[in-house]
Design a protein around this motif. Structure first.
Motif, PDB file in Angstrom:
ATOM      1  N   GLN A   1      -0.212  -2.030  -5.662  1.00  0.00           N
ATOM      2  CA  GLN A   1      -0.741  -2.488  -5.800  1.00  0.00           C
ATOM      3  C   GLN A   1      -0.835  -2.122  -7.462  1.00  0.00           C
ATOM      4  OE1 GLN A   1       0.106  -0.200  -3.495  1.00  0.00           O
ATOM      5  NE2 GLN A   1      -1.645   1.169  -2.665  1.00  0.00           N
ATOM      6  N   VAL A   2      -0.505  -1.047  -7.911  1.00  0.00           N
ATOM      7  CA  VAL A   2      -0.597  -0.844  -8.906  1.00  0.00           C
ATOM      8  C   VAL A   2       0.635   0.018  -9.400  1.00  0.00           C
ATOM      9  CG1 VAL A   2      -3.334  -0.380  -9.409  1.00  0.00           C
ATOM     10  CG2 VAL A   2      -2.252   1.529  -8.965  1.00  0.00           C
ATOM     11  N   ASP A   3       0.545   0.288 -10.869  1.00  0.00           N
ATOM     12  CA  ASP A   3       1.566   1.030 -11.282  1.00  0.00           C
ATOM     13  C   ASP A   3       1.797   2.072 -11.156  1.00  0.00           C
ATOM     14  OD1 ASP A   3       3.907   2.558 -12.406  1.00  0.00           O
ATOM     15  OD2 ASP A   3       4.336   0.464 -14.217  1.00  0.00           O
ATOM     16  N   PHE A   4       2.509   3.139 -10.027  1.00  0.00           N
ATOM     17  CA  PHE A   4       2.173   4.600  -9.428  1.00  0.00           C
ATOM     18  C   PHE A   4       2.136   5.690 -10.904  1.00  0.00           C
ATOM     19  CE2 PHE A   4       3.334   4.451  -5.237  1.00  0.00           C
ATOM     20  CZ  PHE A   4       2.654   3.947  -4.891  1.00  0.00           C
ATOM     21  N   ASN A   5       2.900   4.964 -12.101  1.00  0.00           N
ATOM     22  CA  ASN A   5       2.546   5.885 -12.973  1.00  0.00           C
ATOM     23  C   ASN A   5       1.122   5.638 -13.763  1.00  0.00           C
ATOM     24  OD1 ASN A   5       4.625   6.993 -12.890  1.00  0.00           O
ATOM     25  ND2 ASN A   5       5.966   5.311 -14.249  1.00  0.00           N
ATOM     26  N   GLU A   6       1.113   4.537 -13.568  1.00  0.00           N
ATOM     27  CA  GLU A   6      -0.301   4.471 -14.218  1.00  0.00           C
ATOM     28  C   GLU A   6      -1.689   5.178 -13.371  1.00  0.00           C
ATOM     29  OE1 GLU A   6      -1.759   0.083 -14.299  1.00  0.00           O
ATOM     30  OE2 GLU A   6      -3.480   0.767 -15.207  1.00  0.00           O
ATOM     31  N   THR A   7      -1.596   5.008 -12.026  1.00  0.00           N
ATOM     32  CA  THR A   7      -2.755   5.529 -11.310  1.00  0.00           C
ATOM     33  C   THR A   7      -2.477   7.077 -11.713  1.00  0.00           C
ATOM     34  OG1 THR A   7      -1.314   4.583  -8.931  1.00  0.00           O
ATOM     35  CG2 THR A   7      -3.114   5.800  -8.790  1.00  0.00           C
ATOM     36  N   GLY A   8      -1.488   8.017 -12.453  1.00  0.00           N
ATOM     37  CA  GLY A   8      -2.065   9.217 -12.120  1.00  0.00           C
ATOM     38  C   GLY A   8      -2.782   9.522 -13.647  1.00  0.00           C
TER      39      GLY A   8
ATOM     40  N   ALA B   1       3.545   9.794  -4.877  1.00  0.00           N
ATOM     41  CA  ALA B   1       3.908   9.307  -5.733  1.00  0.00           C
ATOM     42  C   ALA B   1       2.526   9.114  -7.600  1.00  0.00           C
ATOM     43  CB  ALA B   1       4.529   7.729  -6.458  1.00  0.00           C
ATOM     44  N   TRP B   2       1.754   9.579  -7.092  1.00  0.00           N
ATOM     45  CA  TRP B   2       0.298   9.362  -7.369  1.00  0.00           C
ATOM     46  C   TRP B   2       0.193  10.799  -7.934  1.00  0.00           C
ATOM     47  CZ3 TRP B   2      -3.062   6.203  -3.891  1.00  0.00           C
ATOM     48  CH2 TRP B   2      -2.422   4.396  -4.108  1.00  0.00           C
ATOM     49  N   ILE B   3       0.204  11.730  -7.068  1.00  0.00           N
ATOM     50  CA  ILE B   3      -0.220  13.107  -7.570  1.00  0.00           C
ATOM     51  C   ILE B   3       1.060  13.071  -8.751  1.00  0.00           C
ATOM     52  CG2 ILE B   3       0.056  15.401  -6.815  1.00  0.00           C
ATOM     53  CD1 ILE B   3      -1.100  14.085  -3.983  1.00  0.00           C
ATOM     54  N   ALA B   4       2.505  12.767  -8.707  1.00  0.00           N
ATOM     55  CA  ALA B   4       3.165  13.495  -9.268  1.00  0.00           C
ATOM     56  C   ALA B   4       3.101  12.890 -10.093  1.00  0.00           C
ATOM     57  CB  ALA B   4       4.959  12.589  -8.947  1.00  0.00           C
TER      58      ALA B   4
ATOM     59  N   ALA C   1      -4.094  12.174   1.531  1.00  0.00           N
ATOM     60  CA  ALA C   1      -4.258  12.054   3.267  1.00  0.00           C
ATOM     61  C   ALA C   1      -2.954  12.795   3.842  1.00  0.00           C
ATOM     62  CB  ALA C   1      -3.230  10.754   2.775  1.00  0.00           C
ATOM     63  N   SER C   2      -1.826  12.486   3.936  1.00  0.00           N
ATOM     64  CA  SER C   2      -0.602  13.095   4.501  1.00  0.00           C
ATOM     65  C   SER C   2       0.530  13.983   4.015  1.00  0.00           C
ATOM     66  CB  SER C   2      -0.525  12.983   5.873  1.00  0.00           C
ATOM     67  OG  SER C   2       0.489  11.574   5.500  1.00  0.00           O
ATOM     68  N   PRO C   3       1.068  15.191   3.727  1.00  0.00           N
ATOM     69  CA  PRO C   3       1.913  15.002   2.994  1.00  0.00           C
ATOM     70  C   PRO C   3       3.249  14.324   3.110  1.00  0.00           C
ATOM     71  CG  PRO C   3       1.704  16.589   4.972  1.00  0.00           C
ATOM     72  CD  PRO C   3       0.661  15.658   5.236  1.00  0.00           C
ATOM     73  N   ASP C   4       3.128  13.030   3.563  1.00  0.00           N
ATOM     74  CA  ASP C   4       4.024  12.026   3.797  1.00  0.00           C
ATOM     75  C   ASP C   4       4.227  11.043   3.261  1.00  0.00           C
ATOM     76  OD1 ASP C   4       6.957  12.378   4.135  1.00  0.00           O
ATOM     77  OD2 ASP C   4       6.695  11.708   6.585  1.00  0.00           O
ATOM     78  N   ALA C   5       2.734  10.699   2.617  1.00  0.00           N
ATOM     79  CA  ALA C   5       2.107  10.113   2.260  1.00  0.00           C
ATOM     80  C   ALA C   5       3.330   8.956   1.431  1.00  0.00           C
ATOM     81  CB  ALA C   5       1.199   9.271   2.262  1.00  0.00           C
TER      82      ALA C   5
ATOM     83  N   ASP D   1       0.924  -0.790   0.009  1.00  0.00           N
ATOM     84  CA  ASP D   1       0.045  -0.058   0.288  1.00  0.00           C
ATOM     85  C   ASP D   1       0.593   1.470  -0.354  1.00  0.00           C
ATOM     86  OD1 ASP D   1      -2.216   1.691  -0.227  1.00  0.00           O
ATOM     87  OD2 ASP D   1      -1.766   1.759   2.285  1.00  0.00           O
ATOM     88  N   SER D   2       1.959   1.654   1.024  1.00  0.00           N
ATOM     89  CA  SER D   2       2.671   2.895   0.584  1.00  0.00           C
ATOM     90  C   SER D   2       4.143   2.280   1.445  1.00  0.00           C
ATOM     91  CB  SER D   2       1.865   3.102   1.740  1.00  0.00           C
ATOM     92  OG  SER D   2       3.164   4.570   2.308  1.00  0.00           O
ATOM     93  N   PRO D   3       5.085   2.208   0.230  1.00  0.00           N
ATOM     94  CA  PRO D   3       6.524   2.114   0.889  1.00  0.00           C
ATOM     95  C   PRO D   3       7.081   2.738   1.892  1.00  0.00           C
ATOM     96  CG  PRO D   3       6.662   3.106  -0.879  1.00  0.00           C
ATOM     97  CD  PRO D   3       4.852   3.327  -0.571  1.00  0.00           C
ATOM     98  N   ILE D   4       8.164   2.490   2.015  1.00  0.00           N
ATOM     99  CA  ILE D   4       9.584   3.428   2.580  1.00  0.00           C
ATOM    100  C   ILE D   4      10.486   4.060   2.117  1.00  0.00           C
ATOM    101  CG2 ILE D   4      11.077   3.524   4.172  1.00  0.00           C
ATOM    102  CD1 ILE D   4      10.693   0.828   5.631  1.00  0.00           C
ATOM    103  N   PRO D   5      10.142   5.384   1.646  1.00  0.00           N
ATOM    104  CA  PRO D   5      10.124   6.388   0.888  1.00  0.00           C
ATOM    105  C   PRO D   5      11.209   6.004   0.448  1.00  0.00           C
ATOM    106  CG  PRO D   5       9.076   7.147   2.223  1.00  0.00           C
ATOM    107  CD  PRO D   5       9.070   6.320   2.936  1.00  0.00           C
ATOM    108  N   SER D   6      12.999   5.988   1.420  1.00  0.00           N
ATOM    109  CA  SER D   6      13.886   5.967   0.676  1.00  0.00           C
ATOM    110  C   SER D   6      14.652   3.991   0.703  1.00  0.00           C
ATOM    111  CB  SER D   6      15.255   6.019   1.595  1.00  0.00           C
ATOM    112  OG  SER D   6      14.751   5.253   3.468  1.00  0.00           O
ATOM    113  N   ALA D   7      13.698   3.040   0.574  1.00  0.00           N
ATOM    114  CA  ALA D   7      13.813   1.329   0.726  1.00  0.00           C
ATOM    115  C   ALA D   7      14.303   0.998   2.100  1.00  0.00           C
ATOM    116  CB  ALA D   7      14.167   1.208  -0.296  1.00  0.00           C
ATOM    117  N   GLN D   8      14.889   1.939   2.575  1.00  0.00           N
ATOM    118  CA  GLN D   8      16.224   1.218   3.695  1.00  0.00           C
ATOM    119  C   GLN D   8      14.987   0.429   4.905  1.00  0.00           C
ATOM    120  OE1 GLN D   8      18.126   5.319   5.398  1.00  0.00           O
ATOM    121  NE2 GLN D   8      19.629   4.828   3.407  1.00  0.00           N
ATOM    122  N   GLY D   9      15.854   0.072   4.292  1.00  0.00           N
ATOM    123  CA  GLY D   9      14.743  -1.163   5.867  1.00  0.00           C
ATOM    124  C   GLY D   9      14.041  -2.066   5.111  1.00  0.00           C
ATOM    125  N   GLU D  10      13.365  -1.913   3.795  1.00  0.00           N
ATOM    126  CA  GLU D  10      12.743  -2.622   3.483  1.00  0.00           C
ATOM    127  C   GLU D  10      13.066  -3.436   2.937  1.00  0.00           C
ATOM    128  OE1 GLU D  10       9.627  -0.020   1.186  1.00  0.00           O
ATOM    129  OE2 GLU D  10      11.064  -1.236  -0.522  1.00  0.00           O
TER     130      GLU D  10
END
Lengths: 377, 337
Positions: free
Chosen positions: A173-180, A212-215, A203-207, A158-167
């Motif tokens: 769920q879907v391709d983030f570019n497809e969401t846009g 990514a979807w908005i971008a 939702a929140s500015p840090d989600a 659903d929502s990843p760790i942005p830096s991918a550190q520790g993940e």
């Protein structure tokens, strides 16, 4: 004098209590019930080297092992997270996991600290995998790295760790570019070729997922086809119904020519649709975005939210479980190119995440666009 | 013997009993609870709050309250992050953040001590205002990528298995204990909290002490904010949001009266242990966040109600005793006449 003695007494008691609590040798504790079954392959402790690309076989997890797992949503009380739990439970039963599947989460107000706490305590409890819908941005990275170091696999969904550190891996769920593109197409179809002003209620500015979807939507909007769609503002309702409701009304006040509110969050879209309905604004301002059919049906039929899109959260929970189980049992290493079997959903491949430089992902997809025709199906 | 019994019946005795009970239940239900690692985690997860709770104890005993601490924490964290992001060396960024904390504290202290406004109103304004500044500074961003030595400060063990912040808490607790319970300044804090008017007529410089306490509160909160930034490794506008309620809960549960004048650090220390161990135990047993909040809330309600109910019961009993005596003496006089 009496008071002084009393305080001294408690100070001493306090210190003794602390020492007792801290010094109890670990060896005296009874063997934890969550000890991994001897049959389970040892999980690799070091970070997987990119050179160990597997040779292409599809890994099918061995069922019936004893793996304690936690499904950790952003916070409790959101319908889609409960649906993800349904999916995870289904996979849990299918794989005959002798361990426990625990669904726990913080309150909305305590989300960041609560998620960090659960992740930190997971290692202590002998949990082998945490499936995390991250709401703490990179603030959770340190706790995730510590958990990984202690042998806990951290799979995000659903929502990843942005830096991918520790993940380990993110289940997208879907391709983030497809969401846009899906959101831009819905906006175009609702507003028509003449277009107009619209705003995003996120939702929140840090989600990470929202951002990514908005971008990606902004990128798509740059294409000439969408030239008449004018994005005027992005506001945040923090996935709280009331806050989102108020933000939606504030948008209408702020932009008299607003024609559409696009909310890429199930809480936001429902709150915005309710706000427009309550205020009788539906003829003027439409609502769209990502929503749950069960929550949106009445608004779609009334024409307030003519179109919205979503994927199945149940499938998302199911797929995430299969991946996390494979990683926690050591049957999957969590490297690029690995393929695995996810029960009824077929086989999936771990690949580089195009939206995050250091991230790996498994892509679920695709979208379903709901309209008055199929919303009650 | 009687003194010992009274000690056990005191608030601290009750807290100690609850703590032992909580620890015993935790150890039985969650074997991992007793491990040293878990005991350190349990402090580490709330370390910033309990550091601020120490100075909050002084403030509340003094008859005031500081609702702005969490916002000061957030502001300090944001200042560190934003300055670092602009290329200022981390050491200087920390110094600026701590100075900002002092300024916030002085702002609160000035209005409370020298203008005489109620601290509830002043620090409520501070809570909103300082958070606002933090959000303006950092906008909707999330800033991380701090130098390794800085994040290690919040995440890695420093001496043995103990991280820096935990050692700092132990030192600050000792310092606070000495100042509040065994020094002249500590006595003044109690005297002013008990009756500020009497203190003023006795020639005590009440405003100066109050200003000093609020500055200390701002400084310690800023320090805690910096530690939080180090532990999380990333900062955003809502960092430490809502922490003030947890902090005040710890102090009140520790037996410190919200009206000022009574309470002590031993009680607050015990209450911190009770809350942290309770939360840790519930977390290890996978109790959800909703229930955890509910349980801690119940505890606070009891901590406010129980002492007051006990007080009322005692007063009523005493009044009855007096009435009974009056009736008896009345009977005797009528017989003799």
């Amino acid at each position: 004098m009496q008071a002084t003695k009393r305080h001294l007494f408690f100070a001493v008691t306090l210190i003794i209590a602390l020492l007792l609590a801290a010094c109890t040798p670990q060896s005296q504790t009874p063997a934890p019930t969550s000890a991994p079954a001897p049959t389970s392959a040892p999980a690799p402790t070091s970070a997987p080297a990119p050179t160990t690309a597997p040779t292409g076989g599809v890994v099918s997890a061995t069922p019936g092992l004893d793996i304690n797992m936690i499904l950790l949503p952003k916070f409790l009380g959101i319908a889609v997270f409960d649906q993800a739990y349904e999916g995870a439970k289904e996979a849990h039963a299918e794989l005959g996991n002798k361990g426990n599947l625990i669904f726990t989460g913080p309150t909305a107000e305590n989300s960041v600290a609560g998620q960090i706490e659960t992740l930190t305590n997971a290692a202590t409890q002998g949990v082998k995998a945490v499936m995390l819908s991250n709401n703490a941005g990179d603030q959770i990275a340190a706790a995730a790295q510590a958990a990984q170091a202690a042998g806990v696999k951290v799979v995000t969904w659903d929502s990843p760790i942005p830096s991918a550190q520790g993940e380990s891996v993110f289940v997208a769920q879907v391709d983030f570019n497809e969401t846009g593109r899906v959101m831009a197409d819905m906006a175009l179809s609702i507003l028509g070729p003449q277009g107009g002003e619209f705003a995003i209620l996120s939702a929140s500015p840090d989600a990470a997922n929202q951002n990514a979807w908005i971008a990606s939507m902004k990128q798509v909007l740059a294409e000439p086809k969408y030239a008449n769609l004018k994005l005027v503002d992005t506001v945040y309702g923090n996935d709280q119904s009331e806050e989102s409701y108020n933000q939606a009304l504030a948008l209408v006040d702020k932009y008299p020519n607003l024609k559409l509110i696009m909310a890429p969050t199930t809480v936001g879209i429902a709150a915005a649709a309710k706000a427009m309905t309550d205020e009788g604004l539906c003829d003027k301002v439409k609502v769209s975005g990502l929503g749950l059919p069960s929550e949106m049906a009445s608004y779609t039929l009334s024409g307030c939210a003519p179109q919205f899109a979503l994927w199945s959260f149940k499938d998302l929970g199911y797929l995430t479980y299969y991946l996390a189980y494979g990683l926690a049992t050591g049957q999957l290493q969590g490297v690029e190119g690995e393929r695995f079997n996810a029960g009824r959903m077929g086989s999936y491949t771990i690949e580089k995440d195009p939206t995050r430089p250091n991230g790996l992902r498994v892509l679920m997809g695709p979208f379903t666009v709901y309209t008055a025709e199929n919303v009650n199906k | 013997m009687k003194a010992k019994l009274r000690r056990l019946l005191s608030w601290e005795g009750l807290l100690l009993a609850i703590l032992v009970l909580v620890a015993a239940v935790n150890a039985n239900l969650a074997p991992a609870y007793v491990s040293l690692n878990n005991q350190i985690n349990l402090f580490q997860l709330s370390i910033e709050k309990i550091i601020v709770a120490l100075v909050m104890t002084f403030i509340i005993i003094n008859g005031e309250i500081d609702l702005s601490v969490a916002s000061v924490m957030g502001l300090a964290a944001c200042i560190v992050a934003v300055l670092f992001d602009r290329g200022v060396p981390m050491e200087w960024a920390i110094v600026v953040a701590l100075l900002a904390g002092v300024l916030c504290g002085a702002f609160n202290g000035f209005w409370v001590a020298y203008v005489g406004l109620p601290s509830l109103a002043v620090t409520l304004a501070g809570m909103i205002g300082f958070r606002g500044v933090a959000r303006i500074l950092i906008e909707d961003r999330s800033i991380g990528g701090f130098p390794a030595w800085f994040t290690a400060l919040g995440q890695q063990p420093l001496i043995g298995p103990f991280p820096f912040s935990l050692i700092l808490f132990a030192l600050l607790f000792t310092l606070a204990l000495i100042v509040l319970q065994y020094s002249g300044v500590g006595r003044l804090v109690y005297v002013i909290g008990h009756n500020a008017a009497v203190a003023r007529y006795s020639g005590i410089d009440v405003p100066r002490l109050k200003l000093g306490l609020f500055i200390a509160s701002g400084l310690v909160a800023a320090l805690a904010g910096v530690l939080l930034a180090a532990r999380l490794g990333a900062v955003r506008g809502n960092t430490a949001d809502g922490f003030e309620l947890d902090i005040i809960t710890m102090v009140l549960l520790g037996g410190v009266s919200i009206f000022g004048g009574t309470g002590n650090l031993a009680g607050v220390g015990l209450s911190i242990l009770v809350i942290l161990n309770l939360r840790n135990g519930m977390s290890l047993l996978n109790v959800t966040g909703n229930v955890q909040t509910g349980v801690v809330g119940m505890l606070l309600i009891l901590s406010v109600l129980l002492p007051n109910l006990a007080q009322m019961a005692r007063e009523r009993w005493q009044r009855r005793a007096v009435q009974r005596k009056e009736v008896q003496t009345g009977v005797e006089t009528s017989v003799s006449s």
